[in-house]
Design an enzyme around this catalytic site. Structure first.
Site, PDB file in Angstrom:
ATOM      1  N   CYS A   1       0.809  -1.147   0.059  1.00 22.98           N
ATOM      2  CA  CYS A   1       0.034   0.082   0.066  1.00 22.98           C
ATOM      3  C   CYS A   1       1.021   1.272   0.020  1.00 22.98           C
ATOM      4  O   CYS A   1       1.650   1.469  -0.882  1.00 22.98           O
ATOM      5  CB  CYS A   1      -1.175  -0.190   1.297  1.00 22.98           C
ATOM      6  SG  CYS A   1      -2.356   1.184   0.938  1.00 22.98           S
TER       7      CYS A   1
ATOM      8  N   HIS B   1      -3.865  -4.552  -0.154  1.00 20.34           N
ATOM      9  CA  HIS B   1      -3.464  -5.230   1.035  1.00 20.34           C
ATOM     10  C   HIS B   1      -3.518  -6.638   1.183  1.00 20.34           C
ATOM     11  O   HIS B   1      -4.586  -7.145   1.520  1.00 20.34           O
ATOM     12  CB  HIS B   1      -4.332  -4.603   2.227  1.00 20.34           C
ATOM     13  CG  HIS B   1      -4.125  -3.108   2.535  1.00 20.34           C
ATOM     14  ND1 HIS B   1      -3.020  -2.715   3.361  1.00 20.34           N
ATOM     15  CD2 HIS B   1      -4.647  -1.997   2.165  1.00 20.34           C
ATOM     16  CE1 HIS B   1      -3.146  -1.371   3.568  1.00 20.34           C
ATOM     17  NE2 HIS B   1      -4.031  -0.965   2.696  1.00 20.34           N
TER      18      HIS B   1
ATOM     19  N   GLU C   1      -2.585  -8.677   3.434  1.00 19.68           N
ATOM     20  CA  GLU C   1      -2.588  -9.156   4.362  1.00 19.68           C
ATOM     21  C   GLU C   1      -4.426  -9.067   4.907  1.00 19.68           C
ATOM     22  O   GLU C   1      -4.561  -9.470   5.947  1.00 19.68           O
ATOM     23  CB  GLU C   1      -1.964  -8.179   5.616  1.00 19.68           C
ATOM     24  CG  GLU C   1      -2.441  -6.787   5.924  1.00 19.68           C
ATOM     25  CD  GLU C   1      -2.205  -5.829   4.746  1.00 19.68           C
ATOM     26  OE1 GLU C   1      -1.749  -6.182   3.594  1.00 19.68           O
ATOM     27  OE2 GLU C   1      -2.068  -4.725   5.231  1.00 19.68           O
TER      28      GLU C   1
END
Lengths: 257, 197
Positions: B77, B177, B179
């Site tokens: 990001c 993202h 994650e």
């Protein structure tokens, strides 16, 4: 294409997930982590946790569950409730929340929105708005301290004006909770959401009223909201998220696989 | 395998750490030169505004360290945006690891930030996207982006196409993202750890 989001909302009180009808009579739904994990696995696109005790009780609330949630789920989540300062927000974000949502404290101190924006960036800053349609005056009013019925008050803000104000101050997303519909499962407040959509240039999330799968397709197609938030239909197992997403794809709505 | 997350002082470090741990790896979070240099793989996370993040990085003297790294580095990001030479957000001079720049997205009548799940299509055979299908959904939250160009590894479309991922030599970046992108995000992190050189 950007997918519309299905967002289960978990109201948290004293470390448990609860749900009340029109903000009253809270009953315990379950523990936070297993519910969060189950929703992530079931295909929820995002989760929102509202610590509904926090703003009303004027006390520091134990937020250690934020980091436990961040550990187990692999979808984004937002934490709301009791965030009154840049410091409060920083702690929640450090624990692994993706966004923080501010409601009552932003009404008491609108400058807070600006400070949060400047420190963490617009993308982290969600503003929650509890909007009540007053039939007598025909006005959408913003309510404050809705976590506690005894302290709930009507602010001087009309909803559309507050929506414009928070965007100017740097809000990155708005969750509009239509209080008249909340918890009664008769459908989202399409009329209000359509009106607010016209004033809202950031992502808008509909909240309050979901009861059937059709309510979700209506709110996406008619009010053009970016996401639809719901609680009881998911917690009570009335709608399975996988079925809902299949249904919405059949209605030609962009939904994540 | 020694994995290190660069402690930029930004906010999403925990979620990146947890995602790597869910894959079964240990990972350290550090702003110490020796620890970062000795890693096999380095993660550069970040959220917030570019100018503020670059200031933190300079305060920690990471602006001289990071360009010297020769092992694979994954920017996530804002971390990806900081890898470019310049960001229009706050007119920030960045780390200049990938020869491109970040501009505010021009999305017509669409809304910003670009927030939510959008489809990503790999544009070349980068090991980062190994076994990841075209049009997989990843989670995005941003208003600034890198245009398509020679360093684009994957693309996304939101009122116009832009780089969902960029790379140059040992430096890799993703605008989304991973994650927070469910199983496919975990797959991408696994690819970086296992296959990127």
């Amino acid at each position: 294409m950007l997918a519309r989001r299905i967002i289960p909302c978990l109201d948290v009180k004293d470390g448990k997930v609860v749900k009340g009808v029109q903000f009253r009579n809270h009953e315990i739904v379950g523990d936070i982590e297993p519910l969060a994990e189950a929703y992530a696995k079931a295909g929820a696109d995002e989760l929102v946790f509202y610590d509904i005790t926090a703003s009303s009780d004027a006390r520091v609330v134990d937020k250690s569950w934020v980091s436990r949630v961040a550990r187990v789920i692999d979808i984004p989540f937002c934490v709301a409730g009791g965030i009154k300062s840049v410091e409060d927000a920083g702690k929640i974000l450090e624990m692994g929340a993706d966004k923080i949502s501010v409601n009552s404290p932003a009404l008491s101190d609108p400058e807070l929105i600006t400070r949060l924006h400047d420190r963490f960036g617009q993308q982290c800053v969600v503003i929650g708005i509890d909007s009540f349609y007053d039939e007598q005056s025909g006005v959408y009013q913003v309510k404050q301290f809705t976590g506690d019925e005894k302290r709930t008050q009507t602010t001087a803000w009309q909803t559309a004006d507050w929506v414009r104000e928070v965007q100017q101050r740097g809000a990155g997303e708005i969750v509009l909770n239509c209080m008249n519909q909340d918890g009664v499962r008769k459908g989202y407040d399409i009329q209000q959401l359509k009106t607010i959509r016209e004033h809202c240039k950031v992502p808008l999330i509909a909240s309050g009223g979901a009861g059937e799968m059709q309510h979700f397709s209506e709110v996406f197609q008619q009010a053009d909201v970016d996401g639809a938030l719901a609680a009881s239909v998911f917690h009570k197992g009335l709608i399975a998220i996988a079925d809902l997403k299949t249904y919405l794809r059949e209605q030609h709505i962009a939904i994540r696989h | 395998m020694k994995l290190v997350i660069v402690d930029t002082g930004c906010a999403n470090i925990s979620s990146v750490r947890f995602a790597i741990e869910r894959l079964g790896y240990e990972v350290a979070v550090s702003d110490q030169a020796e620890t970062i240099k000795s890693a096999d793989k380095v993660f550069l996370p970040g959220v917030g505004a570019a100018a503020a993040a670059m200031e933190q990085i300079r305060n920690k003297k990471l602006d001289t360290l990071l360009p010297e790294l020769t092992q694979p580095v994954l920017g996530i990001c804002l971390g990806m945006q900081l890898m470019t030479r310049f960001s229009e957000e706050g007119q920030a001079d960045c780390l200049n690891l990938i020869d491109t720049e970040v501009r505010r997205m021009q999305v017509g009548d669409k809304r910003l930030p670009h927030m939510g799940w959008n489809q990503v299509t790999p544009e070349c055979n980068s090991p980062l996207f190994r076994d990841i299908e075209a049009k997989s959904y990843f989670y995005f939250v941003h208003s600034f982006a890198v245009a398509l160009g020679e360093h684009t590894l994957a693309s996304c479309d939101y009122g116009g196409r832009f780089s969902a991922s960029i790379g140059q030599e040992n430096f890799y970046g993703v605008q989304f993202h991973p994650e927070r992108s469910g199983p496919v995000g975990a797959k991408l992190l696994q690819n970086f750890i296992q296959y990127c050189e």
